[in-house]
Design a protein around this motif. Structure first.
Motif, PDB file in Angstrom:
ATOM      1  N   ALA A   1       0.849  -1.186   0.000  1.00  0.00           N
ATOM      2  CA  ALA A   1       0.000   0.000   0.000  1.00  0.00           C
ATOM      3  C   ALA A   1       0.887   1.239   0.000  1.00  0.00           C
ATOM      4  O   ALA A   1       1.957   1.248   0.599  1.00  0.00           O
ATOM      5  CB  ALA A   1      -0.899  -0.004   1.232  1.00  0.00           C
ATOM      6  N   VAL A   2       0.450   2.263  -0.702  1.00  0.00           N
ATOM      7  CA  VAL A   2       1.181   3.517  -0.707  1.00  0.00           C
ATOM      8  C   VAL A   2       1.079   4.133   0.674  1.00  0.00           C
ATOM      9  O   VAL A   2       0.004   4.239   1.246  1.00  0.00           O
ATOM     10  CB  VAL A   2       0.616   4.467  -1.779  1.00  0.00           C
ATOM     11  N   GLN A   3       2.202   4.519   1.218  1.00  0.00           N
ATOM     12  CA  GLN A   3       2.266   4.992   2.588  1.00  0.00           C
ATOM     13  C   GLN A   3       2.211   6.505   2.728  1.00  0.00           C
ATOM     14  O   GLN A   3       1.723   7.014   3.717  1.00  0.00           O
ATOM     15  CB  GLN A   3       3.547   4.476   3.257  1.00  0.00           C
TER      16      GLN A   3
ATOM     17  N   TYR B   1       3.976  10.497  -4.558  1.00  0.00           N
ATOM     18  CA  TYR B   1       3.441  10.935  -5.837  1.00  0.00           C
ATOM     19  C   TYR B   1       4.012  12.300  -6.195  1.00  0.00           C
ATOM     20  O   TYR B   1       3.931  13.235  -5.411  1.00  0.00           O
ATOM     21  CB  TYR B   1       1.905  11.002  -5.788  1.00  0.00           C
ATOM     22  N   VAL B   2       4.587  12.386  -7.379  1.00  0.00           N
ATOM     23  CA  VAL B   2       5.154  13.647  -7.855  1.00  0.00           C
ATOM     24  C   VAL B   2       4.741  13.789  -9.327  1.00  0.00           C
ATOM     25  O   VAL B   2       5.496  13.444 -10.233  1.00  0.00           O
ATOM     26  CB  VAL B   2       6.689  13.671  -7.695  1.00  0.00           C
ATOM     27  N   PRO B   3       3.503  14.258  -9.567  1.00  0.00           N
ATOM     28  CA  PRO B   3       2.993  14.325 -10.934  1.00  0.00           C
ATOM     29  C   PRO B   3       3.743  15.321 -11.800  1.00  0.00           C
ATOM     30  O   PRO B   3       4.254  16.326 -11.318  1.00  0.00           O
ATOM     31  CB  PRO B   3       1.531  14.735 -10.758  1.00  0.00           C
ATOM     32  N   THR B   4       3.784  15.015 -13.094  1.00  0.00           N
ATOM     33  CA  THR B   4       4.514  15.852 -14.032  1.00  0.00           C
ATOM     34  C   THR B   4       3.659  16.388 -15.177  1.00  0.00           C
ATOM     35  O   THR B   4       4.043  17.372 -15.804  1.00  0.00           O
ATOM     36  CB  THR B   4       5.707  15.079 -14.624  1.00  0.00           C
ATOM     37  N   GLU B   5       2.538  15.736 -15.486  1.00  0.00           N
ATOM     38  CA  GLU B   5       1.705  16.239 -16.574  1.00  0.00           C
ATOM     39  C   GLU B   5       0.314  15.649 -16.477  1.00  0.00           C
ATOM     40  O   GLU B   5       0.111  14.586 -15.894  1.00  0.00           O
ATOM     41  CB  GLU B   5       2.311  15.894 -17.934  1.00  0.00           C
ATOM     42  N   VAL B   6      -0.650  16.349 -17.075  1.00  0.00           N
ATOM     43  CA  VAL B   6      -2.040  15.896 -17.106  1.00  0.00           C
ATOM     44  C   VAL B   6      -2.581  16.025 -18.529  1.00  0.00           C
ATOM     45  O   VAL B   6      -2.196  16.936 -19.266  1.00  0.00           O
ATOM     46  CB  VAL B   6      -2.922  16.684 -16.107  1.00  0.00           C
ATOM     47  N   ALA B   7      -3.422  15.079 -18.912  1.00  0.00           N
ATOM     48  CA  ALA B   7      -4.136  15.133 -20.193  1.00  0.00           C
ATOM     49  C   ALA B   7      -5.622  15.002 -19.896  1.00  0.00           C
ATOM     50  O   ALA B   7      -6.024  14.168 -19.078  1.00  0.00           O
ATOM     51  CB  ALA B   7      -3.681  14.000 -21.115  1.00  0.00           C
ATOM     52  N   VAL B   8      -6.442  15.830 -20.558  1.00  0.00           N
ATOM     53  CA  VAL B   8      -7.880  15.848 -20.311  1.00  0.00           C
ATOM     54  C   VAL B   8      -8.618  15.319 -21.534  1.00  0.00           C
ATOM     55  O   VAL B   8      -8.408  15.800 -22.656  1.00  0.00           O
ATOM     56  CB  VAL B   8      -8.365  17.267 -19.967  1.00  0.00           C
ATOM     57  N   ALA B   9      -9.482  14.324 -21.312  1.00  0.00           N
ATOM     58  CA  ALA B   9     -10.283  13.739 -22.385  1.00  0.00           C
ATOM     59  C   ALA B   9     -11.509  14.607 -22.656  1.00  0.00           C
ATOM     60  O   ALA B   9     -11.892  15.444 -21.843  1.00  0.00           O
ATOM     61  CB  ALA B   9     -10.712  12.319 -21.993  1.00  0.00           C
ATOM     62  N   ASP B  10     -12.143  14.374 -23.795  1.00  0.00           N
ATOM     63  CA  ASP B  10     -13.323  15.144 -24.184  1.00  0.00           C
ATOM     64  C   ASP B  10     -14.455  15.051 -23.164  1.00  0.00           C
ATOM     65  O   ASP B  10     -15.212  15.998 -22.984  1.00  0.00           O
ATOM     66  CB  ASP B  10     -13.839  14.686 -25.551  1.00  0.00           C
ATOM     67  N   ASN B  11     -14.561  13.918 -22.467  1.00  0.00           N
ATOM     68  CA  ASN B  11     -15.641  13.737 -21.485  1.00  0.00           C
ATOM     69  C   ASN B  11     -15.292  14.307 -20.105  1.00  0.00           C
ATOM     70  O   ASN B  11     -16.066  14.179 -19.172  1.00  0.00           O
ATOM     71  CB  ASN B  11     -16.022  12.262 -21.359  1.00  0.00           C
ATOM     72  N   GLY B  12     -14.122  14.921 -19.987  1.00  0.00           N
ATOM     73  CA  GLY B  12     -13.705  15.507 -18.719  1.00  0.00           C
ATOM     74  C   GLY B  12     -12.836  14.605 -17.871  1.00  0.00           C
ATOM     75  O   GLY B  12     -12.250  15.050 -16.884  1.00  0.00           O
TER      76      GLY B  12
ATOM     77  N   ILE C   1      -3.189  11.571 -15.188  1.00  0.00           N
ATOM     78  CA  ILE C   1      -2.039  12.246 -14.591  1.00  0.00           C
ATOM     79  C   ILE C   1      -0.826  11.317 -14.664  1.00  0.00           C
ATOM     80  O   ILE C   1      -0.881  10.180 -14.201  1.00  0.00           O
ATOM     81  CB  ILE C   1      -2.315  12.625 -13.129  1.00  0.00           C
ATOM     82  N   ALA C   2       0.260  11.821 -15.232  1.00  0.00           N
ATOM     83  CA  ALA C   2       1.527  11.087 -15.269  1.00  0.00           C
ATOM     84  C   ALA C   2       2.298  11.407 -13.991  1.00  0.00           C
ATOM     85  O   ALA C   2       2.534  12.570 -13.677  1.00  0.00           O
ATOM     86  CB  ALA C   2       2.350  11.490 -16.492  1.00  0.00           C
ATOM     87  N   ASP C   3       2.661  10.383 -13.261  1.00  0.00           N
ATOM     88  CA  ASP C   3       3.398  10.520 -11.998  1.00  0.00           C
ATOM     89  C   ASP C   3       4.882  10.287 -12.267  1.00  0.00           C
ATOM     90  O   ASP C   3       5.478   9.322 -11.798  1.00  0.00           O
ATOM     91  CB  ASP C   3       2.837   9.522 -10.976  1.00  0.00           C
ATOM     92  N   GLY C   4       5.473  11.176 -13.053  1.00  0.00           N
ATOM     93  CA  GLY C   4       6.798  10.972 -13.613  1.00  0.00           C
ATOM     94  C   GLY C   4       7.968  10.997 -12.656  1.00  0.00           C
ATOM     95  O   GLY C   4       9.024  10.471 -12.970  1.00  0.00           O
ATOM     96  N   TYR C   5       7.823  11.614 -11.490  1.00  0.00           N
ATOM     97  CA  TYR C   5       8.916  11.631 -10.523  1.00  0.00           C
ATOM     98  C   TYR C   5       8.523  10.921  -9.242  1.00  0.00           C
ATOM     99  O   TYR C   5       9.182  11.067  -8.213  1.00  0.00           O
ATOM    100  CB  TYR C   5       9.348  13.065 -10.216  1.00  0.00           C
ATOM    101  N   GLY C   6       7.441  10.167  -9.306  1.00  0.00           N
ATOM    102  CA  GLY C   6       6.965   9.429  -8.139  1.00  0.00           C
ATOM    103  C   GLY C   6       7.000   7.936  -8.395  1.00  0.00           C
ATOM    104  O   GLY C   6       8.037   7.377  -8.738  1.00  0.00           O
ATOM    105  N   LEU C   7       5.831   7.313  -8.301  1.00  0.00           N
ATOM    106  CA  LEU C   7       5.726   5.859  -8.429  1.00  0.00           C
ATOM    107  C   LEU C   7       5.519   5.378  -9.858  1.00  0.00           C
ATOM    108  O   LEU C   7       5.342   4.196 -10.093  1.00  0.00           O
ATOM    109  CB  LEU C   7       4.596   5.341  -7.527  1.00  0.00           C
ATOM    110  N   GLN C   8       5.526   6.299 -10.827  1.00  0.00           N
ATOM    111  CA  GLN C   8       5.516   5.973 -12.259  1.00  0.00           C
ATOM    112  C   GLN C   8       4.183   5.439 -12.779  1.00  0.00           C
ATOM    113  O   GLN C   8       4.145   4.721 -13.777  1.00  0.00           O
ATOM    114  CB  GLN C   8       6.648   4.990 -12.613  1.00  0.00           C
TER     115      GLN C   8
END
Length: 113
Positions: free
Chosen positions: A7-9, A14-25, A29-36
């Motif tokens: 379990a994540v403690q 989590y260290v997110p690096t980017e987000v992409a939004v779909a048409d439905n909202g 989130i890419a967690d590029g410097y965290g748990l991947q």
């Protein structure tokens, strides 16, 4: 949430690096410097699923720095940077690996089209 082995403690994992939004909202989130992981939320902010994470299999990610939604081939897919492995990985919108796009020698930051 579990990373497959434990379990994540801590939120600091989590260290997110980017987000992409779909048409439905929905958003990814890419967690590029965290748990991947790539984390998939609905428009209301509820976690729906996640995929990737650290590991040696091709479905895993190492420095999942960027993510974008690619609609160029008709059906939407996710392009995710696997920066340490010098490639993009294409996943369907459910997080199933569909393609690896090798970029030898390139430490790519984020996909864009």
């Amino acid at each position: 949430m579990s990373d497959g082995n434990r379990a994540v403690q801590k939120n600091e994992e989590y260290v997110p690096t980017e987000v992409a939004v779909a048409d439905n909202g929905d958003f990814f989130i890419a967690d590029g410097y965290g748990l991947q992981y790539v984390l998939h939320y609905n428009a209301e902010g509820k976690l729906l699923s996640y995929f990737g994470g650290k590991g040696a299999e091709t479905k895993h990610l190492d420095n999942a720095h960027g993510v974008c939604i690619d609609k160029r081939q008709g059906e939407a897919s996710l392009l995710v940077t696997d920066r340490t492995r010098n490639c993009f990985k294409r996943f369907d919108m459910a997080g199933n690996l569909k393609e690896i796009i090798a970029l030898p020698g390139a430490c790519v930051c984020r996909p864009s089209y």
